[in-house]
Write a protein that holds these residues in place. Structure first.
Motif, PDB file in Angstrom:
ATOM      1  N   GLN A 122     -12.522 -13.076   1.348  1.00 46.16           N
ATOM      2  CA  GLN A 122     -12.654 -13.300   2.226  1.00 46.16           C
ATOM      3  C   GLN A 122     -11.139 -13.761   3.404  1.00 46.16           C
ATOM      4  O   GLN A 122     -11.158 -12.504   4.519  1.00 46.16           O
ATOM      5  N   GLY A 123     -10.018 -13.447   1.883  1.00 49.11           N
ATOM      6  CA  GLY A 123      -8.472 -12.543   2.903  1.00 49.11           C
ATOM      7  C   GLY A 123      -8.832 -11.562   3.141  1.00 49.11           C
ATOM      8  O   GLY A 123      -8.606 -10.878   3.846  1.00 49.11           O
ATOM      9  N   LEU A 124      -9.489 -10.843   2.414  1.00 52.31           N
ATOM     10  CA  LEU A 124      -9.460  -8.991   2.870  1.00 52.31           C
ATOM     11  C   LEU A 124     -10.168  -9.028   3.593  1.00 52.31           C
ATOM     12  O   LEU A 124      -9.856  -7.832   4.501  1.00 52.31           O
ATOM     13  N   CYS A 125     -11.730  -9.150   4.343  1.00 48.35           N
ATOM     14  CA  CYS A 125     -11.960  -9.429   5.350  1.00 48.35           C
ATOM     15  C   CYS A 125     -11.374  -9.634   6.498  1.00 48.35           C
ATOM     16  O   CYS A 125     -11.778  -8.375   7.555  1.00 48.35           O
ATOM     17  N   THR A 126     -10.682 -10.328   6.289  1.00 52.20           N
ATOM     18  CA  THR A 126      -9.949 -10.742   8.002  1.00 52.20           C
ATOM     19  C   THR A 126      -8.825 -10.238   7.828  1.00 52.20           C
ATOM     20  O   THR A 126      -8.952  -9.238   9.296  1.00 52.20           O
ATOM     21  N   MET A 127      -7.977  -9.413   7.075  1.00 52.44           N
ATOM     22  CA  MET A 127      -6.596  -8.748   6.664  1.00 52.44           C
ATOM     23  C   MET A 127      -8.019  -7.598   7.814  1.00 52.44           C
ATOM     24  O   MET A 127      -7.326  -7.088   8.393  1.00 52.44           O
ATOM     25  N   VAL A 128      -8.834  -6.491   6.758  1.00 54.90           N
ATOM     26  CA  VAL A 128      -9.687  -6.075   7.801  1.00 54.90           C
ATOM     27  C   VAL A 128     -10.235  -5.796   8.778  1.00 54.90           C
ATOM     28  O   VAL A 128      -9.635  -4.910   9.547  1.00 54.90           O
ATOM     29  N   SER A 129     -10.548  -7.401   9.513  1.00 57.07           N
ATOM     30  CA  SER A 129     -10.827  -7.271  11.425  1.00 57.07           C
ATOM     31  C   SER A 129     -10.041  -6.931  11.643  1.00 57.07           C
ATOM     32  O   SER A 129     -10.017  -6.494  12.910  1.00 57.07           O
ATOM     33  N   VAL A 130      -9.171  -8.209  11.702  1.00 54.67           N
ATOM     34  CA  VAL A 130      -7.709  -8.106  12.479  1.00 54.67           C
ATOM     35  C   VAL A 130      -7.074  -6.888  12.350  1.00 54.67           C
ATOM     36  O   VAL A 130      -6.279  -6.323  13.746  1.00 54.67           O
ATOM     37  N   SER A 131      -6.339  -6.090  11.289  1.00 47.97           N
ATOM     38  CA  SER A 131      -5.944  -5.044  11.582  1.00 47.97           C
ATOM     39  C   SER A 131      -6.950  -3.438  11.923  1.00 47.97           C
ATOM     40  O   SER A 131      -6.505  -2.724  12.245  1.00 47.97           O
ATOM     41  N   TRP A 132      -7.997  -3.503  11.657  1.00 45.97           N
ATOM     42  CA  TRP A 132      -8.513  -2.509  13.097  1.00 45.97           C
ATOM     43  C   TRP A 132      -8.831  -2.949  14.507  1.00 45.97           C
ATOM     44  O   TRP A 132      -8.138  -1.950  15.146  1.00 45.97           O
ATOM     45  N   TYR A 133      -8.724  -4.003  14.726  1.00 44.25           N
ATOM     46  CA  TYR A 133      -8.803  -4.051  16.086  1.00 44.25           C
ATOM     47  C   TYR A 133      -7.491  -3.934  16.360  1.00 44.25           C
ATOM     48  O   TYR A 133      -7.392  -3.385  17.389  1.00 44.25           O
ATOM     49  N   ALA A 134      -6.418  -4.334  15.870  1.00 42.76           N
ATOM     50  CA  ALA A 134      -4.917  -4.273  16.135  1.00 42.76           C
ATOM     51  C   ALA A 134      -4.692  -2.975  16.215  1.00 42.76           C
ATOM     52  O   ALA A 134      -3.552  -2.577  17.053  1.00 42.76           O
ATOM     53  N   PHE A 135      -5.669  -2.196  15.919  1.00 42.37           N
ATOM     54  CA  PHE A 135      -4.901  -0.564  15.341  1.00 42.37           C
ATOM     55  C   PHE A 135      -5.617   0.342  16.173  1.00 42.37           C
ATOM     56  O   PHE A 135      -4.644   1.195  17.389  1.00 42.37           O
ATOM     57  N   ASN A 136      -7.160  -0.274  16.972  1.00 49.53           N
ATOM     58  CA  ASN A 136      -7.089   0.322  18.515  1.00 49.53           C
ATOM     59  C   ASN A 136      -6.255   0.052  19.139  1.00 49.53           C
ATOM     60  O   ASN A 136      -6.465   0.722  20.539  1.00 49.53           O
ATOM     61  N   ILE A 137      -5.986  -1.593  19.642  1.00 50.91           N
ATOM     62  CA  ILE A 137      -4.854  -1.726  20.732  1.00 50.91           C
ATOM     63  C   ILE A 137      -3.446  -0.449  20.669  1.00 50.91           C
ATOM     64  O   ILE A 137      -3.326  -0.320  21.129  1.00 50.91           O
ATOM     65  N   ALA A 151      -4.583 -16.753   1.645  1.00 50.67           N
ATOM     66  CA  ALA A 151      -6.539 -16.635   0.745  1.00 50.67           C
ATOM     67  C   ALA A 151      -6.490 -16.058  -0.058  1.00 50.67           C
ATOM     68  O   ALA A 151      -6.540 -16.220  -1.112  1.00 50.67           O
ATOM     69  N   ILE A 152      -6.088 -14.748  -0.166  1.00 53.19           N
ATOM     70  CA  ILE A 152      -5.336 -14.272  -1.334  1.00 53.19           C
ATOM     71  C   ILE A 152      -4.433 -14.182  -2.271  1.00 53.19           C
ATOM     72  O   ILE A 152      -4.621 -14.348  -2.840  1.00 53.19           O
ATOM     73  N   ALA A 153      -3.454 -14.808  -1.623  1.00 48.77           N
ATOM     74  CA  ALA A 153      -2.612 -15.645  -2.560  1.00 48.77           C
ATOM     75  C   ALA A 153      -3.576 -16.770  -3.473  1.00 48.77           C
ATOM     76  O   ALA A 153      -3.432 -16.850  -4.706  1.00 48.77           O
ATOM     77  N   GLY A 154      -3.952 -17.559  -3.084  1.00 42.38           N
ATOM     78  CA  GLY A 154      -4.572 -18.878  -3.372  1.00 42.38           C
ATOM     79  C   GLY A 154      -5.945 -18.193  -4.039  1.00 42.38           C
ATOM     80  O   GLY A 154      -5.991 -18.633  -5.212  1.00 42.38           O
ATOM     81  N   GLY A 155      -6.550 -17.524  -3.574  1.00 44.01           N
ATOM     82  CA  GLY A 155      -7.450 -16.975  -5.038  1.00 44.01           C
ATOM     83  C   GLY A 155      -6.942 -15.698  -6.345  1.00 44.01           C
ATOM     84  O   GLY A 155      -7.349 -15.950  -6.997  1.00 44.01           O
TER      85      GLY A 155
END
Length: 222
Positions: A127-142, A172-176
Motif C-alpha cells: 500500500q505504501g509503495l503504491c501510494t508513494m509511486v503515485s504521488v511522486s510520479w504526479y509531483a515529478f510531472n508538476i 503504511a511502510i513503517a507499520g508494515g
C-alpha cells in the motif's frame, strides 16, 4: 513479539489507510502558481478526477475530466495505483486485526498469528509503495512542467493532496515493516524451543552422541 509493538504497527497502518482515502478525493493535488503574476484574478487546482477554478470573490467552479482516454498517461497510472493502494490497505487491515496477539481470532496458535500478521505487513508495505509511486510520479510531472522554460501551459505547484499521500505512504511502510518482523520472530521462537530430556529442561544445544554415551554407557545403543 511485543503486543504493544503490534498494536502500534496496526495504528500506523490504519492511519496510513485512512490518509489514502483522504488524499484520493482531495482537490488540491496541484495548484496554479502565482509566481510572477502581479494580479491574480483566479486560481486553478486539479486532482486525479476534476479541474476546479475559484475567483477573487470565492466562487468555485469544478468540472470532471470528460474522457479517461484523453488524459495523460501518468494521471491514469496514478488513479490505478491509488485504487490498488486502498485495496491493499484493506487486506492489510483485516489481516492485522486477525494476526495480532491480543486478537481472539485463530485461538492460541501464535505461529499462525505471526504468519498472518507478516502477510498483513506485506500488504501494508505494498500500500505504501503504491501510494508513494503515485504521488511522486504526479509531483515529478508538476515540477518538470514548472521548470521547463518552453512549457506553454499553466504552471502548477504541489498541492496539499500530495503531501497527505506522502505521509500516508511513510506510515503504511513503517507499520508494515513492524508486522512483517512479527512473522520472523514467531518463526524463530518455534525453532528455538528448549531441549527436554527425562523431565529436565536443558536450555543449551542438544547433547552430542558422545556425551550421551558417556552418561548411559555402551549398552544404551544397539
Amino acid at each position: 513479539m511485543d503486543p504493544i509493538v503490534e498494536v502500534v504497527a496496526l495504528i500506523l497502518g490504519f492511519t496510513g489507510w485512512v490518509m489514502v482515502g483522504v488524499a484520493l478525493p482531495n482537490r488540491y493535488w496541484k495548484v496554479s502558481t502565482v509566481d510572477g503574476n502581479v494580479i491574480t484574478t483566479s486560481t486553478i487546482y486539479e486532482n486525479l478526477w476534476m479541474s476546479c477554478a475559484t475567483d477573487s470573490t470565492g466562487v468555485h467552479n469544478c468540472r470532471e475530466f470528460p474522457s479517461l482516454l484523453a488524459l495523460n498517461g501518468y494521471i491514469q497510472a496514478s488513479r490505478a495505483l491509488m485504487i490498488v493502494s486502498i485495496v491493499m490497505g484493506t487486506f492489510g487491515l483485516v489481516g492485522a486485526l486477525i494476526g495480532i496477539q491480543c486478537s481472539k481470532a485463530v485461538g492460541e496458535n501464535y505461529v499462525l498469528k505471526g504468519r498472518i500478521a507478516g502477510t498483513a505487513g506485506v500488504f501494508f508495505i505494498l500500500q505504501g509503495l503504491c501510494t508513494m509511486v503515485s504521488v511522486s510520479w504526479y509531483a515529478f510531472n508538476i515540477t518538470q512542467d514548472f521548470f521547463d522554460p518552453f512549457y506553454p501551459g499553466i504552471r502548477y505547484e504541489i498541492g496539499e493532496g500530495l503531501y497527505i499521500g506522502w505521509c500516508s505512504g511513510v506510515l503504511a511502510i513503517a507499520g508494515g515493516a513492524c508486522l512483517t518482523c512479527s512473522c520472523r520472530v514467531a518463526r524463530e521462537e518455534k525453532y528455538n524451543l528448549p531441549y527436554q530430556a527425562r523431565g529436565t529442561v536443558y536450555s543449551g544445544p542438544a547433547p552430542t552422541r558422545s556425551v550421551v554415551a558417556s552418561t548411559y554407557g555402551r549398552n544404551a545403543y544397539v
